[in-house]
Design a protein around this motif. Structure first.
Motif, PDB file in Angstrom:
ATOM      1  N   ASN A  85       0.842  -1.199   0.000  1.00  0.00           N
ATOM      2  CA  ASN A  85       0.000   0.000   0.000  1.00  0.00           C
ATOM      3  C   ASN A  85       0.878   1.250   0.000  1.00  0.00           C
ATOM      4  OD1 ASN A  85      -2.362  -1.485   0.147  1.00  0.00           O
ATOM      5  ND2 ASN A  85      -2.423  -1.430   2.380  1.00  0.00           N
ATOM      6  N   ASN A  86       0.283   2.375  -0.388  1.00  0.00           N
ATOM      7  CA  ASN A  86       1.003   3.644  -0.344  1.00  0.00           C
ATOM      8  C   ASN A  86       1.166   4.062   1.112  1.00  0.00           C
ATOM      9  OD1 ASN A  86       1.145   3.855  -3.132  1.00  0.00           O
ATOM     10  ND2 ASN A  86      -0.844   4.850  -3.248  1.00  0.00           N
ATOM     11  N   GLY A  87       2.386   4.388   1.472  1.00  0.00           N
ATOM     12  CA  GLY A  87       2.683   4.813   2.828  1.00  0.00           C
ATOM     13  C   GLY A  87       3.117   6.265   2.857  1.00  0.00           C
ATOM     14  N   ARG A  88       3.368   6.758   4.055  1.00  0.00           N
ATOM     15  CA  ARG A  88       3.814   8.130   4.241  1.00  0.00           C
ATOM     16  C   ARG A  88       5.088   8.131   5.047  1.00  0.00           C
ATOM     17  NH1 ARG A  88       2.566  11.189   0.754  1.00  0.00           N
ATOM     18  NH2 ARG A  88       1.167  12.819   1.312  1.00  0.00           N
ATOM     19  N   GLY A  89       6.197   8.427   4.413  1.00  0.00           N
ATOM     20  CA  GLY A  89       7.457   8.546   5.106  1.00  0.00           C
ATOM     21  C   GLY A  89       8.188   7.227   5.276  1.00  0.00           C
ATOM     22  N   VAL A  90       9.479   7.343   5.503  1.00  0.00           N
ATOM     23  CA  VAL A  90      10.331   6.175   5.659  1.00  0.00           C
ATOM     24  C   VAL A  90       9.991   5.423   6.943  1.00  0.00           C
ATOM     25  CG1 VAL A  90      12.730   5.442   5.972  1.00  0.00           C
ATOM     26  CG2 VAL A  90      12.185   7.220   4.330  1.00  0.00           C
ATOM     27  N   LEU A  91       9.591   6.120   7.990  1.00  0.00           N
ATOM     28  CA  LEU A  91       9.338   5.480   9.276  1.00  0.00           C
ATOM     29  C   LEU A  91       7.870   5.176   9.537  1.00  0.00           C
ATOM     30  CD1 LEU A  91      11.754   7.386  11.647  1.00  0.00           C
ATOM     31  CD2 LEU A  91      12.097   5.234  10.455  1.00  0.00           C
ATOM     32  N   ARG A  92       6.970   5.647   8.697  1.00  0.00           N
ATOM     33  CA  ARG A  92       5.543   5.394   8.905  1.00  0.00           C
ATOM     34  C   ARG A  92       5.047   4.388   7.893  1.00  0.00           C
ATOM     35  NH1 ARG A  92       2.220  10.569   8.992  1.00  0.00           N
ATOM     36  NH2 ARG A  92       0.590   9.041   9.266  1.00  0.00           N
ATOM     37  N   GLY A  93       3.895   3.852   8.144  1.00  0.00           N
ATOM     38  CA  GLY A  93       3.300   2.872   7.250  1.00  0.00           C
ATOM     39  C   GLY A  93       2.114   3.443   6.507  1.00  0.00           C
ATOM     40  N   CYS A  94       1.188   2.558   6.173  1.00  0.00           N
ATOM     41  CA  CYS A  94       0.015   2.939   5.391  1.00  0.00           C
ATOM     42  C   CYS A  94      -1.168   3.211   6.318  1.00  0.00           C
ATOM     43  CB  CYS A  94      -0.301   1.839   4.385  1.00  0.00           C
ATOM     44  SG  CYS A  94      -0.697   0.249   5.165  1.00  0.00           S
ATOM     45  N   ARG A  95      -2.363   3.117   5.756  1.00  0.00           N
ATOM     46  CA  ARG A  95      -3.595   3.407   6.493  1.00  0.00           C
ATOM     47  C   ARG A  95      -3.963   2.321   7.493  1.00  0.00           C
ATOM     48  NH1 ARG A  95      -6.713  -0.113   4.034  1.00  0.00           N
ATOM     49  NH2 ARG A  95      -6.305  -0.585   1.856  1.00  0.00           N
ATOM     50  N   ILE A  96      -3.381   1.140   7.380  1.00  0.00           N
ATOM     51  CA  ILE A  96      -3.689   0.041   8.291  1.00  0.00           C
ATOM     52  C   ILE A  96      -3.063   0.340   9.653  1.00  0.00           C
ATOM     53  CG2 ILE A  96      -3.433  -2.435   8.710  1.00  0.00           C
ATOM     54  CD1 ILE A  96      -3.288  -2.764   5.626  1.00  0.00           C
ATOM     55  N   LYS A  97      -3.878   0.282  10.693  1.00  0.00           N
ATOM     56  CA  LYS A  97      -3.433   0.703  12.021  1.00  0.00           C
ATOM     57  C   LYS A  97      -2.185  -0.029  12.497  1.00  0.00           C
ATOM     58  CE  LYS A  97      -5.227   1.671  16.596  1.00  0.00           C
ATOM     59  NZ  LYS A  97      -5.084   3.094  16.642  1.00  0.00           N
ATOM     60  N   GLN A  98      -2.090  -1.341  12.264  1.00  0.00           N
ATOM     61  CA  GLN A  98      -0.928  -2.111  12.722  1.00  0.00           C
ATOM     62  C   GLN A  98       0.343  -1.742  11.965  1.00  0.00           C
ATOM     63  OE1 GLN A  98      -3.865  -3.451  11.927  1.00  0.00           O
ATOM     64  NE2 GLN A  98      -4.610  -4.354  13.826  1.00  0.00           N
ATOM     65  N   HIS A  99       0.207  -1.189  10.777  1.00  0.00           N
ATOM     66  CA  HIS A  99       1.375  -0.844   9.963  1.00  0.00           C
ATOM     67  C   HIS A  99       1.895   0.569  10.237  1.00  0.00           C
ATOM     68  CE1 HIS A  99       0.282  -3.922   6.586  1.00  0.00           C
ATOM     69  NE2 HIS A  99       0.402  -4.480   7.774  1.00  0.00           N
ATOM     70  N   GLN A 100       1.084   1.418  10.871  1.00  0.00           N
ATOM     71  CA  GLN A 100       1.404   2.835  10.937  1.00  0.00           C
ATOM     72  C   GLN A 100       2.744   3.146  11.573  1.00  0.00           C
ATOM     73  OE1 GLN A 100      -2.010   4.826  12.520  1.00  0.00           O
ATOM     74  NE2 GLN A 100      -3.132   4.643  10.615  1.00  0.00           N
ATOM     75  N   TRP A 101       3.097   2.490  12.637  1.00  0.00           N
ATOM     76  CA  TRP A 101       4.368   2.791  13.293  1.00  0.00           C
ATOM     77  C   TRP A 101       5.253   1.561  13.431  1.00  0.00           C
ATOM     78  CZ3 TRP A 101       5.465   7.681  13.301  1.00  0.00           C
ATOM     79  CH2 TRP A 101       4.420   8.602  13.326  1.00  0.00           C
ATOM     80  N   GLN A 102       5.003   0.527  12.611  1.00  0.00           N
ATOM     81  CA  GLN A 102       5.749  -0.725  12.715  1.00  0.00           C
ATOM     82  C   GLN A 102       7.239  -0.529  12.436  1.00  0.00           C
ATOM     83  OE1 GLN A 102       4.244  -3.796  10.170  1.00  0.00           O
ATOM     84  NE2 GLN A 102       5.657  -5.337  10.922  1.00  0.00           N
ATOM     85  N   LYS A 103       7.590   0.275  11.446  1.00  0.00           N
ATOM     86  CA  LYS A 103       9.015   0.475  11.125  1.00  0.00           C
ATOM     87  C   LYS A 103       9.737   1.212  12.238  1.00  0.00           C
ATOM     88  CE  LYS A 103       8.538   0.759   6.131  1.00  0.00           C
ATOM     89  NZ  LYS A 103       8.756   1.658   4.998  1.00  0.00           N
ATOM     90  N   LEU A 104       9.109   2.261  12.760  1.00  0.00           N
ATOM     91  CA  LEU A 104       9.749   3.023  13.832  1.00  0.00           C
ATOM     92  C   LEU A 104       9.932   2.150  15.073  1.00  0.00           C
ATOM     93  CD1 LEU A 104      10.844   5.732  14.779  1.00  0.00           C
ATOM     94  CD2 LEU A 104       8.544   6.308  15.544  1.00  0.00           C
ATOM     95  N   LYS A 105       8.920   1.362  15.417  1.00  0.00           N
ATOM     96  CA  LYS A 105       9.051   0.443  16.550  1.00  0.00           C
ATOM     97  C   LYS A 105      10.169  -0.563  16.307  1.00  0.00           C
ATOM     98  CE  LYS A 105       4.202   0.589  17.846  1.00  0.00           C
ATOM     99  NZ  LYS A 105       2.935  -0.170  17.833  1.00  0.00           N
ATOM    100  N   ALA A 106      10.262  -1.056  15.085  1.00  0.00           N
ATOM    101  CA  ALA A 106      11.297  -2.044  14.776  1.00  0.00           C
ATOM    102  C   ALA A 106      12.688  -1.449  14.926  1.00  0.00           C
ATOM    103  CB  ALA A 106      11.102  -2.581  13.361  1.00  0.00           C
ATOM    104  N   ILE A 107      12.856  -0.200  14.542  1.00  0.00           N
ATOM    105  CA  ILE A 107      14.173   0.439  14.658  1.00  0.00           C
ATOM    106  C   ILE A 107      14.510   0.711  16.119  1.00  0.00           C
ATOM    107  CG2 ILE A 107      15.417   2.577  14.163  1.00  0.00           C
ATOM    108  CD1 ILE A 107      14.078   2.545  11.423  1.00  0.00           C
TER     109      ILE A 107
END
Length: 132
Positions: A67-89
């Motif tokens: 899906n289209n996301g917003r920013g390198v650290l944020r995800g898409c519109r799906i709630k579980q994806h929104q901050w998954q990258k930042l949490k992982a880092i």
């Protein structure tokens, strides 16, 4: 200009700010404080608003979300994806996983490299402002 075109241009405002900051380094017209401010704004845009693919891991950790996301650290519109990258880092400290999440494809890789360049530019601008 139609409203749709204005929205498409507005979605890339951080890229325009980044180009002005780089031009400021080349021409020395803006000054180090202005370059630091512009670079800081573009850094935040790359991290949280740049249009990139989501890339969050779907259930089973098998494939990434497209899906289209917003920013390198944020995800898409799906709630579980929104901050998954930042949490992982923040939580995981494995460099291989971090680099795989920040550089999975060309679009996200360019945004990640742009963020690094903007961060370095901002730090140099801040140092030059205080040192003289």
């Amino acid at each position: 200009m139609t409203k749709k075109k204005k929205n498409q241009l507005w979605a890339h405002w951080g890229l325009f700010v980044f180009i002005v900051a780089i031009a400021g380094w080349l021409t020395s017209d803006i000054g180090p404080a202005g370059i630091a401010a512009l670079s800081g704004l573009s850094f935040l845009w790359f991290l949280f608003q740049a249009p990139v693919p989501c890339g969050a891991l779907n259930r089973g950790d098998v494939e990434q979300c497209r899906n289209n996301g917003r920013g390198v650290l944020r995800g898409c519109r799906i709630k579980q994806h929104q901050w998954q990258k930042l949490k992982a880092i923040v939580i995981r400290r494995r460099w291989r996983q971090i680099s795989a999440e920040l550089f999975p494809n060309a679009t996200t890789s360019l945004a990640s490299v742009g963020a690094v360049i903007a961060l370095v530019s901002s730090l140099i601008g801040i140092v030059k402002t205080f040192i003289g």
